[in-house]
Design a protein around this motif. Sequence first.
Motif, PDB file in Angstrom:
ATOM      1  N   PRO A   1       5.452  -4.232 -18.907  1.00 55.44           N
ATOM      2  CA  PRO A   1       4.995  -5.514 -18.352  1.00 55.44           C
ATOM      3  C   PRO A   1       5.425  -5.662 -16.891  1.00 55.44           C
ATOM      4  N   GLU A   2       4.589  -6.324 -16.110  1.00 58.10           N
ATOM      5  CA  GLU A   2       4.934  -6.565 -14.711  1.00 58.10           C
ATOM      6  C   GLU A   2       6.086  -7.551 -14.615  1.00 58.10           C
TER       7      GLU A   2
ATOM      8  N   TYR B   1       6.593 -13.874  -2.534  1.00 55.85           N
ATOM      9  CA  TYR B   1       6.433 -13.746  -3.985  1.00 55.85           C
ATOM     10  C   TYR B   1       6.057 -12.297  -4.236  1.00 55.85           C
ATOM     11  N   GLN B   2       6.800 -11.620  -5.108  1.00 59.97           N
ATOM     12  CA  GLN B   2       6.540 -10.213  -5.379  1.00 59.97           C
ATOM     13  C   GLN B   2       6.317  -9.966  -6.864  1.00 59.97           C
ATOM     14  N   VAL B   3       5.430  -9.008  -7.134  1.00 64.41           N
ATOM     15  CA  VAL B   3       5.206  -8.503  -8.483  1.00 64.41           C
ATOM     16  C   VAL B   3       5.500  -7.007  -8.445  1.00 64.41           C
ATOM     17  N   HIS B   4       6.382  -6.572  -9.347  1.00 63.44           N
ATOM     18  CA  HIS B   4       6.757  -5.163  -9.472  1.00 63.44           C
ATOM     19  C   HIS B   4       6.207  -4.657 -10.796  1.00 63.44           C
ATOM     20  N   GLY B   5       5.763  -3.422 -10.824  1.00 65.07           N
ATOM     21  CA  GLY B   5       5.237  -2.903 -12.079  1.00 65.07           C
ATOM     22  C   GLY B   5       5.192  -1.393 -12.118  1.00 65.07           C
TER      23      GLY B   5
ATOM     24  N   GLU C   1       7.613 -20.532  -7.660  1.00 64.22           N
ATOM     25  CA  GLU C   1       6.308 -19.885  -7.500  1.00 64.22           C
ATOM     26  C   GLU C   1       5.984 -18.923  -8.645  1.00 64.22           C
ATOM     27  N   LEU C   2       6.929 -18.678  -9.539  1.00 63.43           N
ATOM     28  CA  LEU C   2       6.707 -17.718 -10.620  1.00 63.43           C
ATOM     29  C   LEU C   2       5.594 -18.201 -11.551  1.00 63.43           C
ATOM     30  N   ILE C   3       4.848 -17.218 -12.109  1.00 67.17           N
ATOM     31  CA  ILE C   3       3.695 -17.563 -12.937  1.00 67.17           C
ATOM     32  C   ILE C   3       3.872 -17.223 -14.414  1.00 67.17           C
ATOM     33  N   GLY C   4       5.037 -16.707 -14.805  1.00 66.05           N
ATOM     34  CA  GLY C   4       5.288 -16.458 -16.221  1.00 66.05           C
ATOM     35  C   GLY C   4       5.391 -14.998 -16.624  1.00 66.05           C
ATOM     36  N   LEU C   5       5.464 -14.085 -15.667  1.00 62.73           N
ATOM     37  CA  LEU C   5       5.706 -12.679 -15.985  1.00 62.73           C
ATOM     38  C   LEU C   5       7.191 -12.513 -16.298  1.00 62.73           C
ATOM     39  N   VAL C   6       7.607 -11.292 -16.620  1.00 65.03           N
ATOM     40  CA  VAL C   6       9.030 -11.028 -16.834  1.00 65.03           C
ATOM     41  C   VAL C   6       9.752 -11.283 -15.516  1.00 65.03           C
TER      42      VAL C   6
ATOM     43  N   SER D   1       0.820  -1.221   0.000  1.00 64.76           N
ATOM     44  CA  SER D   1       0.000   0.000   0.000  1.00 64.76           C
ATOM     45  C   SER D   1       0.853   1.269   0.000  1.00 64.76           C
ATOM     46  N   THR D   2       2.120   1.161   0.367  1.00 65.11           N
ATOM     47  CA  THR D   2       3.021   2.322   0.400  1.00 65.11           C
ATOM     48  C   THR D   2       3.725   2.542  -0.929  1.00 65.11           C
ATOM     49  N   PHE D   3       4.265   1.478  -1.524  1.00 65.45           N
ATOM     50  CA  PHE D   3       5.089   1.603  -2.723  1.00 65.45           C
ATOM     51  C   PHE D   3       4.269   1.292  -3.974  1.00 65.45           C
ATOM     52  N   SER D   4       4.098   2.274  -4.827  1.00 64.88           N
ATOM     53  CA  SER D   4       3.250   2.107  -6.013  1.00 64.88           C
ATOM     54  C   SER D   4       3.822   1.117  -7.025  1.00 64.88           C
ATOM     55  N   THR D   5       5.119   0.873  -7.004  1.00 63.71           N
ATOM     56  CA  THR D   5       5.712  -0.078  -7.949  1.00 63.71           C
ATOM     57  C   THR D   5       5.683  -1.518  -7.440  1.00 63.71           C
ATOM     58  N   LEU D   6       5.339  -1.711  -6.172  1.00 72.23           N
ATOM     59  CA  LEU D   6       5.220  -3.059  -5.611  1.00 72.23           C
ATOM     60  C   LEU D   6       3.746  -3.442  -5.662  1.00 72.23           C
ATOM     61  N   ARG D   7       3.383  -4.222  -6.660  1.00 74.05           N
ATOM     62  CA  ARG D   7       1.974  -4.561  -6.888  1.00 74.05           C
ATOM     63  C   ARG D   7       1.493  -5.686  -5.982  1.00 74.05           C
TER      64      ARG D   7
END
Length: 191
Positions: A97-98, A88-92, A126-131, A62-68
């Motif tokens: 692309p995320e 597991y983290q998603v950055h965007g 745990e990765l799902i296929g993003l970059v 909720s603090t960092f806009s690039t940490l989805r």
Amino acid sequence: MLLLLTILCAHAEWQEIATSTGCTIYKGPLEGDIQPIRANCVWNVPLQQVQEILSDQRRQVSTFSTLRQSVPLDPPMAAPPSGTQWAYQVHGVSGAPEREVVVKITSEQTESAWRQSWTRAEDQSELIGLVEIQTIDGFWELTATDRNTTQLTYETRYKDAGRLPERIGRAFQISRAKQMLTELATSAEVH
């Protein structure tokens, strides 16, 4: 004397590139195609106020806009070291692309300081296929200089497997660091 000289020489390799929200931001010498970034900040806020944000994965999102996303994972071993967790983290960012990664996060507390470091975990199943983020290493270090003042040091190294030219990727990393520090200061109510 030799130790002091070594520290001064090592610090001299870092070049000041910006100031933002009570912080001075530096870039270090290139490590291959990775641009290390460091920030030193002095904020008029108690250490615990900043630590509460950084130690909670949901508050970070909720603090960092690039940490989805930052989803805690079960440890890959029966008895993980104390103060260690995996996520597991998603950055965007808008228009790109995320990116995804599994990170190992370690936190350490002393009487007047707190440090959280992270690195890309060995197990990326745990990765799902993003970059995929190839390199993600860094730390937050908070030191209480007095009751209501915190000295923060942030350092990061980041590289993904995307198709951005290296120069643009490094520029993005610098602007991302400035943005994250501003967002953290706002969330922690730094005055």
